[in-house]
Design a protein around this motif. Structure first.
Motif, PDB file in Angstrom:
ATOM      1  N   ARG A 127       8.428   5.367   6.899  1.00 31.80           N
ATOM      2  CA  ARG A 127       7.444   5.636   7.953  1.00 31.80           C
ATOM      3  C   ARG A 127       8.075   6.197   9.218  1.00 31.80           C
ATOM      4  O   ARG A 127       7.424   6.911   9.982  1.00 31.80           O
ATOM      5  CB  ARG A 127       6.678   4.358   8.290  1.00 31.80           C
ATOM      6  CG  ARG A 127       5.635   3.984   7.247  1.00 31.80           C
ATOM      7  CD  ARG A 127       4.477   3.255   7.884  1.00 31.80           C
ATOM      8  NE  ARG A 127       3.655   4.134   8.699  1.00 31.80           N
ATOM      9  CZ  ARG A 127       2.795   3.701   9.624  1.00 31.80           C
ATOM     10  NH1 ARG A 127       2.663   2.406   9.855  1.00 31.80           N
ATOM     11  NH2 ARG A 127       2.076   4.541  10.323  1.00 31.80           N
TER      12      ARG A 127
ATOM     13  N   THR B 129       5.077  -2.291  10.421  1.00 32.51           N
ATOM     14  CA  THR B 129       5.142  -1.843   9.027  1.00 32.51           C
ATOM     15  C   THR B 129       5.848  -2.845   8.135  1.00 32.51           C
ATOM     16  O   THR B 129       5.335  -3.232   7.084  1.00 32.51           O
ATOM     17  CB  THR B 129       5.872  -0.485   8.936  1.00 32.51           C
ATOM     18  OG1 THR B 129       5.170   0.482   9.706  1.00 32.51           O
ATOM     19  CG2 THR B 129       5.944  -0.022   7.484  1.00 32.51           C
TER      20      THR B 129
ATOM     21  N   SER C  63       4.254   9.890   3.824  1.00 29.54           N
ATOM     22  CA  SER C  63       4.605   8.486   3.614  1.00 29.54           C
ATOM     23  C   SER C  63       3.892   7.904   2.399  1.00 29.54           C
ATOM     24  O   SER C  63       4.471   7.111   1.644  1.00 29.54           O
ATOM     25  CB  SER C  63       4.252   7.662   4.855  1.00 29.54           C
ATOM     26  OG  SER C  63       5.022   8.048   5.965  1.00 29.54           O
TER      27      SER C  63
ATOM     28  N   HIS D  78       3.636   1.440  13.623  1.00 27.76           N
ATOM     29  CA  HIS D  78       4.987   1.522  13.071  1.00 27.76           C
ATOM     30  C   HIS D  78       5.763   0.224  13.286  1.00 27.76           C
ATOM     31  O   HIS D  78       6.556  -0.179  12.428  1.00 27.76           O
ATOM     32  CB  HIS D  78       5.745   2.694  13.709  1.00 27.76           C
ATOM     33  CG  HIS D  78       5.303   4.036  13.217  1.00 27.76           C
ATOM     34  ND1 HIS D  78       5.901   4.668  12.155  1.00 27.76           N
ATOM     35  CD2 HIS D  78       4.302   4.860  13.615  1.00 27.76           C
ATOM     36  CE1 HIS D  78       5.310   5.838  11.936  1.00 27.76           C
ATOM     37  NE2 HIS D  78       4.325   5.969  12.809  1.00 27.76           N
TER      38      HIS D  78
ATOM     39  N   THR E 262      -0.006   2.212   6.208  1.00 24.63           N
ATOM     40  CA  THR E 262      -0.574   3.253   7.079  1.00 24.63           C
ATOM     41  C   THR E 262      -1.700   2.749   7.970  1.00 24.63           C
ATOM     42  O   THR E 262      -2.194   3.500   8.815  1.00 24.63           O
ATOM     43  CB  THR E 262      -1.084   4.429   6.229  1.00 24.63           C
ATOM     44  OG1 THR E 262      -2.031   3.950   5.255  1.00 24.63           O
ATOM     45  CG2 THR E 262       0.064   5.106   5.499  1.00 24.63           C
TER      46      THR E 262
ATOM     47  N   GLN F 205       2.223  10.610   7.913  1.00 22.36           N
ATOM     48  CA  GLN F 205       1.409   9.658   7.171  1.00 22.36           C
ATOM     49  C   GLN F 205       1.134  10.130   5.757  1.00 22.36           C
ATOM     50  O   GLN F 205       1.232   9.349   4.805  1.00 22.36           O
ATOM     51  CB  GLN F 205       0.083   9.407   7.897  1.00 22.36           C
ATOM     52  CG  GLN F 205      -0.823   8.415   7.171  1.00 22.36           C
ATOM     53  CD  GLN F 205      -1.992   7.971   8.033  1.00 22.36           C
ATOM     54  OE1 GLN F 205      -1.825   7.674   9.205  1.00 22.36           O
ATOM     55  NE2 GLN F 205      -3.172   7.942   7.455  1.00 22.36           N
TER      56      GLN F 205
END
Length: 444
Positions: free
Chosen positions: A107, A375, A115, A372, A368, A112
């Motif tokens: 990430r 995560t 990812s 961040h 997502t 996105q």
């Protein structure tokens, strides 16, 4: 490479479990306990490693974590008895913490949309390693010894960790606050350890009712204490407000139901392949079982990238619905069709593919749907739930087989296997109740 090596070590036990049970004189329940020992440490360390990765960087935490895994692999390879084998598996369980650390790095460096695919690829490489471990562990155990089936993947992890340390760029921490919520981490570890102990005792609950009741009470106290601590902490291990997001809590519910149903039913497949009952079972060796399970491992490896692409094009909800329906159909078919080896092989392939798509889809959704800086923590809890559900499924499957083994025999009845397939499918279908919440409030 590291994902593949850790996957190989994780899967080394599955096709050789009947062999270990014979060599170490283990009951089916003890065999199931060996199977969940790795997941015990994994469940405890996953939220810790995810949280530490968010705070200090994924690469830094990962290289240190792999040192624990290497020690576990060496202990398992040298273990002469059940207690030491359990210790080795407990230490090896630290490998599961590598996944949320990988997601953190993905990430940080990718968009996105990229990812979604990359997370699927990383998951697929981990499962591809599992495919390799499934393929080679049986021949290694029978051709060399059961000790080498742990030693060889461990050597691969040493090499891969050195390459990660040398070649991968350092990733800066996502959180500026480096304080660690030690009370929250300790309470979460206590919760998961107590939960795994409860699962270990459940198959023999009739002979240990007091111990089981005490553990359940302790579990309730720990959960209550953890919630209080996390609400008051300035830097909580897990922001409980995330659970208010439909995309997050529904991901957790779906993961638990799918993984519980998968683990329960798929724990029975190698046991049925090895059984020599009257009109059922095939008396397969560890090597044969490894080859029979190989297509399923290949399907699971493919499921990660397939899920990543599917989520990017159609969304997580569509991927999960299709996966659960396919899984249910496969398990229903196995209830009636398990008299030929290819019945079990095809069924395992379909269940592995469907389950892999579902779990990867919810991991992508969780990764997502949060900032961040969250995560590692958020995805680690998805994986914790996967581990707990897998352990619970193995214990329930082992309990079915133990209860279905007639007195004076070591071969479970055919009805024990059939019951497991039915219950596994029914549990997985329950995940559909939460699917409609998966996309609510979050754009893919």
């Amino acid at each position: 490479m590291l994902a593949a090596a850790t996957g190989a070590l994780e899967s080394a036990l599955t096709p050789t479990l009947p062999l270990l049970q014979r060599e170490l004189s283990l009951t089916p329940a003890q065999g199931a306990l060996v199977g969940i020992a790795l997941y015990l440490t994994g469940a405890i360390l996953l939220p810790i490693t995810g949280n530490l990765g968010d705070r200090f960087g994924g690469k830094r935490v990962m290289t240190r974590l792999m040192g624990v895994v290497v020690v576990g692999g060496l202990v398992s390879s040298l273990a002469p008895n059940l207690p030491l084998l359990l210790l080795g598996q407990v230490l090896q369980g630290a490998m599961l913490g590598a996944l949320p650390l990988s997601f953190i790095m993905v990430r940080k460096y990718l968009s996105q949309g990229e990812s979604s695919v990359a997370i699927g690829v990383v998951s697929g490489l981990f499962l591809a390693g599992g495919m390799l471990g499934t393929l080679i562990s049986g021949p290694i155990a029978e051709g060399l010894s059961r000790h080498w089936m742990f030693a060889i993947p461990t050597i691969g992890i040493v090499v891969a960790t050195l390459l990660v340390h040398r070649l991968m760029p350092d990733d800066p921490p996502a959180r500026s606050d480096s304080r660690i919520d030690w009370p929250g981490l300790l309470l979460m570890s206590g919760i998961l350890l107590t939960l795994m102990l409860v699962l270990a005792i459940v198959p023999e609950a009739g002979s240990q009712p007091i111990e089981l009741g005490a553990l359940v009470v302790l579990l309730g106290v720990l959960v209550t204490g953890w919630i209080v601590v996390e609400r008051r902490s300035r830097a909580p291990m897990f922001d409980l407000r995330l659970l208010a997001q439909p995309a997050i809590w529904s991901s957790y519910v779906i993961t638990f139901a799918v993984c519980l149903g998968t683990s329960l039913s798929m724990h029975l497949v190698p046991q049925l392949l090895a059984a020599t009952g009257d009109g059922y079972g095939f008396g397969a060796s560890a090597t044969d079982i490894g080859f029979y399970l190989l297509p399923g491992a290949a399907a699971a490896a493919v499921a990660g990238p397939v899920a990543g692409v599917t989520v990017r094009r159609f969304g997580s909800r569509a991927a999960v619905i299709v996966g659960v329906v396919c899984m249910m159909a496969a398990l229903i078919a196995m209830v009636f069709l398990h008299g030929e080896i290819w019945h079990l092989v095809v069924g395992k392939v379909l269940v592995a593919l469907a389950s892999g798509v579902c779990v990867t889809a919810v991991v992508v959704k969780t990764a997502t749907a949060v900032d961040h800086s969250d995560t590692g923590t958020a995805t680690s809890l998805v994986l914790v739930i996967r581990v707990v559900a897998a352990a619970a499924g193995m214990q329930i499957g082992g309990a079915f087989l133990t209860a279905g083994t007639p007195s004076g025999s070591n071969i479970p009845t055919e009805s024990a296997f059939v019951t497991g397939f039915v219950i596994g499918g029914a549990i997985a279908v329950l995940s559909l109740l939460a699917v409609r919440k998966l996309d609510k409030g979050v754009k893919e």
